[in-house]
Design an enzyme around this catalytic site. Sequence first.
Site, PDB file in Angstrom:
ATOM      1  N   GLU A 124     -31.606 -33.179 -13.630  1.00 65.31           N
ATOM      2  CA  GLU A 124     -32.388 -33.977 -13.029  1.00 65.31           C
ATOM      3  C   GLU A 124     -32.546 -35.068 -14.206  1.00 65.31           C
ATOM      4  O   GLU A 124     -32.173 -35.085 -15.828  1.00 65.31           O
ATOM      5  CB  GLU A 124     -33.990 -33.149 -14.242  1.00 65.31           C
ATOM      6  CG  GLU A 124     -34.911 -34.154 -14.284  1.00 65.31           C
ATOM      7  CD  GLU A 124     -36.831 -33.695 -14.165  1.00 65.31           C
ATOM      8  OE1 GLU A 124     -37.415 -33.716 -14.741  1.00 65.31           O
ATOM      9  OE2 GLU A 124     -36.261 -32.345 -15.737  1.00 65.31           O
ATOM     10  N   GLU A 214     -44.473 -41.523 -15.843  1.00 62.69           N
ATOM     11  CA  GLU A 214     -44.264 -40.002 -16.065  1.00 62.69           C
ATOM     12  C   GLU A 214     -45.819 -39.951 -16.944  1.00 62.69           C
ATOM     13  O   GLU A 214     -45.198 -40.844 -18.353  1.00 62.69           O
ATOM     14  CB  GLU A 214     -43.364 -39.528 -16.394  1.00 62.69           C
ATOM     15  CG  GLU A 214     -42.757 -37.985 -16.249  1.00 62.69           C
ATOM     16  CD  GLU A 214     -42.354 -36.856 -17.363  1.00 62.69           C
ATOM     17  OE1 GLU A 214     -42.279 -35.606 -17.261  1.00 62.69           O
ATOM     18  OE2 GLU A 214     -40.966 -38.102 -16.152  1.00 62.69           O
ATOM     19  N   GLU A 253      -3.916 -42.887  -6.617  1.00 66.66           N
ATOM     20  CA  GLU A 253      -4.671 -42.696  -7.018  1.00 66.66           C
ATOM     21  C   GLU A 253      -5.313 -41.186  -6.323  1.00 66.66           C
ATOM     22  O   GLU A 253      -5.450 -41.966  -4.801  1.00 66.66           O
ATOM     23  CB  GLU A 253      -6.265 -43.447  -7.574  1.00 66.66           C
ATOM     24  CG  GLU A 253      -6.435 -44.284  -8.518  1.00 66.66           C
ATOM     25  CD  GLU A 253      -6.336 -43.617  -9.806  1.00 66.66           C
ATOM     26  OE1 GLU A 253      -6.733 -42.909  -9.283  1.00 66.66           O
ATOM     27  OE2 GLU A 253      -5.736 -45.022 -10.209  1.00 66.66           O
ATOM     28  N   TYR A 556     -11.732 -46.876 -53.726  1.00 67.00           N
ATOM     29  CA  TYR A 556     -12.082 -45.529 -53.006  1.00 67.00           C
ATOM     30  C   TYR A 556     -11.161 -45.222 -53.465  1.00 67.00           C
ATOM     31  O   TYR A 556     -10.912 -43.588 -52.286  1.00 67.00           O
ATOM     32  CB  TYR A 556     -12.436 -45.940 -51.400  1.00 67.00           C
ATOM     33  CG  TYR A 556     -13.807 -46.203 -51.138  1.00 67.00           C
ATOM     34  CD1 TYR A 556     -15.307 -45.821 -50.866  1.00 67.00           C
ATOM     35  CD2 TYR A 556     -13.639 -48.465 -50.681  1.00 67.00           C
ATOM     36  CE1 TYR A 556     -16.018 -46.693 -50.458  1.00 67.00           C
ATOM     37  CE2 TYR A 556     -14.692 -48.590 -50.171  1.00 67.00           C
ATOM     38  CZ  TYR A 556     -15.950 -47.752 -50.462  1.00 67.00           C
ATOM     39  OH  TYR A 556     -17.271 -48.872 -50.104  1.00 67.00           O
ATOM     40  N   ASP A 613     -18.281 -53.145 -60.382  1.00 69.38           N
ATOM     41  CA  ASP A 613     -18.004 -54.465 -59.952  1.00 69.38           C
ATOM     42  C   ASP A 613     -17.983 -55.830 -60.991  1.00 69.38           C
ATOM     43  O   ASP A 613     -17.407 -57.037 -60.612  1.00 69.38           O
ATOM     44  CB  ASP A 613     -19.135 -54.783 -59.106  1.00 69.38           C
ATOM     45  CG  ASP A 613     -19.527 -54.540 -57.689  1.00 69.38           C
ATOM     46  OD1 ASP A 613     -18.499 -54.077 -57.067  1.00 69.38           O
ATOM     47  OD2 ASP A 613     -20.826 -54.486 -57.534  1.00 69.38           O
ATOM     48  N   ASP A 642      -7.474 -55.274 -57.870  1.00 65.44           N
ATOM     49  CA  ASP A 642      -7.658 -56.659 -57.449  1.00 65.44           C
ATOM     50  C   ASP A 642      -6.181 -56.852 -57.764  1.00 65.44           C
ATOM     51  O   ASP A 642      -6.033 -57.015 -56.406  1.00 65.44           O
ATOM     52  CB  ASP A 642      -8.532 -57.753 -58.457  1.00 65.44           C
ATOM     53  CG  ASP A 642      -8.549 -58.828 -57.705  1.00 65.44           C
ATOM     54  OD1 ASP A 642      -7.813 -59.151 -56.957  1.00 65.44           O
ATOM     55  OD2 ASP A 642      -9.170 -59.510 -58.516  1.00 65.44           O
TER      56      ASP A 642
END
Length: 651
Positions: A124, A214, A253, A556, A613, A642
Amino acid sequence: MKRKVKKMAAMATSIIMAIMIILHSIPVLAGRIIYDNETGTHGGYDYELWKDYGNTIMELNDGGTFSCQWSNIGNALFRKGRKFNSDKTYQELGDIVVEYGCDYNPNGNSYLCVYGWTRNPLVEYYIVESWGSWRPPGATPKGTITVDGGTYEIYETTRVNQPSIDGTATFQQYWSVRTSKRTSGTISVTEHFKQWERMGMRMGKMYEVALTVEGYQSSGYANVYKNEIRIGANPTPAPSQSPIRRDAFSIIEAEEYNSTNSSTLQVIGTPNNGRGIGYIENGNTVTYSNIDFGSGATGFSATVATEVNTSIQIRSDSPTGTLLGTLYVSSTGSWNTYQTVSTNISKITGVHDIVLVFSGPVNVDNFIFSRSSPVPAPGDNTRDAYSIIQAEDYDSSYGPNLQIFSLPGGGSAIGYIENGYSTTYNNVNFANGLSSITARVATQISTSIQVRAGGATGTLLGTIYVPSTNSWDSYQNVTANLSNITGVHDITLVFSGPVNVDYFVFTPANVNSGPTSPVGGTRSAFSNIQAEDYDSSYGPNLQIFSLPGGGSAIGYIENGYSTTYKNIDFGDGATSVTARVATQNATTIQVRLGSPSGTLLGTIYVGSTGSFDTYRDVSATISNTAGVKDIVLVFSGPVNVDWFVFSKSGT
């Protein structure tokens, strides 16, 4: 009396106006009206009103249009569309497109959608364009797709012992749900079916497609003032009756056959929006005419999916012709999991018809033959390892959902990759040797890519650790050192999880460089070295990111991570190092020679700068270092870097 009459007339006028306003706000039912469960045909469309209980009215208007009202219901569906005999797939029917417009006014839980069923498997399905108070289906999406300029979330749910077109049954529900509502437009239904099958949501033989309103435990009304369903554009072509000559050594194919003896075989959807053949039974045969084998072929490979072990005979010229070989196919786990399997065949030359004779159920995407000399000698057919190799230019791959897609800025990449997928690139020429690989990738999660020689289980040359780039559209270069190999090899990338790959390139071994003999490509130790300009790195989560004031840095970082910078020229010597860093916690950075476990030159002690930062310069003394060296920074904890620079002896 006159005043009273005037008042009564005024009241009557007010009542009439109020009634007119009320009538104007309720849909006027003027066509054929039904109140209870009923199916039939009207205006060239199939219609149905179905409810479990409650008050419903459906007006059948011209063509596919209708209007409806409902209240105090459990569940009710109003629809007009097309029904089929459950004997054709959507590919065989051709493109299905719905153009619609609806004045949609739900009060509570309701959907405006394209709705229908398939058989074998029993499914369905819903393509939901708008909804009432609750956005269906309340599950976790499998992914998103873009169709007709809109974004849809894809869902799959299971209904256990629920009403269906075949009575009470257990079946799957497939959903495409728009992320933003609309009540008019064009719905390319076939495109949704293709995307579902790409995600492993197998469609069966079509029973119905209908524009549907519906309601569920709600009330409301809707006027579908436009509903035009077009079926049959670009259907699956019939087998060619006059085939041209086909190259045995290019992919053929499976659905492009010339004849078959099967009454059940069908063209089916395959991953990557492709097609194949399925619903195959024992004894079925499929013929492909005029296959040109040139000077000879001795191998056969097919991309197949099956849940049972089976086999395919390869015969020449007829179903009882010369048996060239037999392809033994083990279960791939599901009908939607495709794998490439191969077998040797007796040498065949010239032009022949090829007949595949099946011993049982299997889905076939494509097949190809291999030449009598399957491994070409190094030469013009080789690829230069030290020029960019586009990821999509693979010679073979494993992974049913892997796709080639276009990049926004031009070019292509591969994606939809999962754990265990692989891509193979044949005849890569490494000449006198290599040292590393760099790949341009994008991913939302950390993952890794093994680089192997000689196949997916061949010699492991090294592993590329890929950190999250934060987005599937944000590409970065990642590098890894590799074991040295020379000459021509097939290279296989083996993936451990989702990642998009644009291209990759190898770096040759620098056979001329030495620790005290600077060569072209060296970097001065006494000029700022950008931290992100490393030659290789270790650490699955390490990332390059942009700085607010411009430029980039690395972060990180975790304990044990490292970055390597090659060919740093210290001249007559350096005795200190300065790095520009930011961190919330005190940490250290070791400066080592040659490798993460090489000679320790010194350690930079980094105090907290207050935030990730806030950048500060920190310095440390190192052992006197002269000449050209590879430098490795080894990290003991989180820090953003950096740049760094060395200072000469005596300064």
